[in-house]
Design a protein around this motif. Structure first.
Motif, PDB file in Angstrom:
ATOM      1  N   ALA A  32       0.841  -1.231   0.382  1.00 26.70           N
ATOM      2  CA  ALA A  32      -0.020   0.355  -0.021  1.00 26.70           C
ATOM      3  C   ALA A  32       1.155   1.046   0.244  1.00 26.70           C
ATOM      4  O   ALA A  32       0.181   2.403  -1.032  1.00 26.70           O
ATOM      5  N   ALA A  33       1.446   1.076   0.882  1.00 25.10           N
ATOM      6  CA  ALA A  33       2.839   2.501   0.404  1.00 25.10           C
ATOM      7  C   ALA A  33       3.505   3.167  -0.230  1.00 25.10           C
ATOM      8  O   ALA A  33       3.570   4.263  -0.733  1.00 25.10           O
ATOM      9  N   ARG A  34       3.055   1.944  -1.934  1.00 25.53           N
ATOM     10  CA  ARG A  34       4.134   2.131  -2.453  1.00 25.53           C
ATOM     11  C   ARG A  34       2.583   2.547  -4.109  1.00 25.53           C
ATOM     12  O   ARG A  34       3.188   2.415  -5.183  1.00 25.53           O
ATOM     13  N   LEU A  35       1.214   2.603  -3.874  1.00 27.27           N
ATOM     14  CA  LEU A  35       0.227   2.442  -4.572  1.00 27.27           C
ATOM     15  C   LEU A  35       0.670   3.543  -4.963  1.00 27.27           C
ATOM     16  O   LEU A  35       1.380   5.192  -4.235  1.00 27.27           O
ATOM     17  N   SER A  36       0.582   4.044  -6.458  1.00 27.63           N
ATOM     18  CA  SER A  36       1.072   5.006  -7.754  1.00 27.63           C
ATOM     19  C   SER A  36      -0.284   5.359  -8.275  1.00 27.63           C
ATOM     20  O   SER A  36      -0.753   4.059  -9.293  1.00 27.63           O
ATOM     21  N   LEU A  37      -1.351   6.212  -8.233  1.00 26.59           N
ATOM     22  CA  LEU A  37      -2.142   6.598  -9.380  1.00 26.59           C
ATOM     23  C   LEU A  37      -1.155   6.809 -11.103  1.00 26.59           C
ATOM     24  O   LEU A  37      -1.946   5.928 -11.653  1.00 26.59           O
TER      25      LEU A  37
END
Length: 228
Positions: A32-37
Motif C-alpha cells: 500500500a505504501a507504494r500505491l501510485s496513481l
C-alpha cells in the motif's frame, strides 16, 4: 433504449472498477505504501489526468479500496452469522470468526491494507467507519441476542476499570453490561490478532493445525464474553 446519461454512468462504473482492480494488483505486488496513481494509469493505458477525474488523489483511491475491503469482510461475517441463525450462541460466534479468517486467507493483501501496518502519510477519514464496524456489529448482535435470550455468564470487572467499562458500553452497546463491553473489545482485538499472526507468518514453526487451533481459540473468546 438507454440514455446518454445512463451509458456514461455505466461507463464510469466500469472504469472505476477497473482502476480499483489495477490498484489491488499493485497492492499485491508493491504494498500500500507504494500505491501510485501514475502506475495504475499506465497499466490501464490511461493518461494520469484522466484517472484523476475518478480519484483526485492517492488517498482517495486508498480510501475506496479500504471501504471495499471492510465491506467485503463485513459481508462475509454477516453471511456466516445469518447462516448460523438458530444455532447456539457460541456456534454463531465461531461461525463469524471462521468467516473472518477465511476471508483474510483468501484476500491477504486487502486484509493487510486494513489490519496491517499503517500507510505512511495516510489518515483514514470518517467515511471508513461504517464499513469498518460491520464485523464488530455482527459479533455484538450475537452477544445481545444471548443477553436477551438464554443470558450471559457473570464476568469479573475490577473496580478500577469500571469507569472505562461504562464509557465503552455507552459508546458501543448501551444495552449490554459494562463488564461485557470490556470483554467484547478484548475479544475483538484478540480475534484479529489471531488472524494477523497466521496471515503474517508469526505462527510458523509454532502452530501446525491452524484451523483447529483457531476454532479452539475463538471458542475461548466466546466464553470470555459470557456466551454459554
Amino acid at each position: 433504449m438507454s440514455t446518454p446519461q445512463g451509458a456514461r454512468a455505466r461507463a464510469r462504473i466500469e472504469v472505476t472498477a477497473a482502476i480499483k482492480e489495477a490498484a489491488r494488483r499493485q497492492l499485491a505486488e508493491e504494498g500500500a505504501a507504494r500505491l501510485s496513481l501514475r502506475a495504475v494509469a499506465r497499466e490501464l493505458g490511461m493518461v494520469s489526468s484522466a484517472l484523476y477525474r475518478y480519484f483526485p488523489s492517492r488517498d482517495e483511491l486508498l480510501t475506496a479500496l479500504i471501504i471495499d475491503a471492510y465491506d467485503s469482510l463485513g459481508e462475509a461475517a454477516e453471511r456466516a452469522r445469518d447462516a448460523a441463525d438458530g444455532a447456539a450462541p457460541v456456534a454463531r460466534w465461531t461461525a463469524v470468526c471462521e468467516a473472518v479468517r477465511g476471508w483474510a486467507l483468501a484476500h491477504p493483501h486487502e486484509y493487510a491494507l486494513i489490519y496491517g501496518s499503517p500507510v505512511p502519510g495516510y489518515s483514514a477519514p470518517q467515511t471508513t467507519i461504517r464499513a469498518a464496524a460491520r464485523v464488530g456489529l455482527a459479533l455484538i448482535g450475537i452477544i445481545r441476542d444471548a443477553h436477551e435470550g438464554p443470558g450471559l455468564a457473570d464476568l469479573p470487572l475490577p473496580a478500577s476499570l469500571r469507569p472505562e467499562a461504562e464509557r465503552m458500553a455507552a459508546d458501543l452497546a448501551p444495552e449490554l453490561p459494562p463488564e461485557v463491553a470490556v470483554a467484547m473489545v478484548a475479544a475483538w482485538a484478540q480475534l484479529f490478532g489471531l488472524v494477523g499472526f497466521e496471515l503474517f507468518g508469526q505462527f510458523t514453526n509454532v502452530v501446525e493445525d491452524r484451523e483447529t487451533f483457531f476454532r479452539h481459540a475463538v471458542t475461548g473468546l466466546a466464553h470470555g464474553v459470557g456466551l454459554r
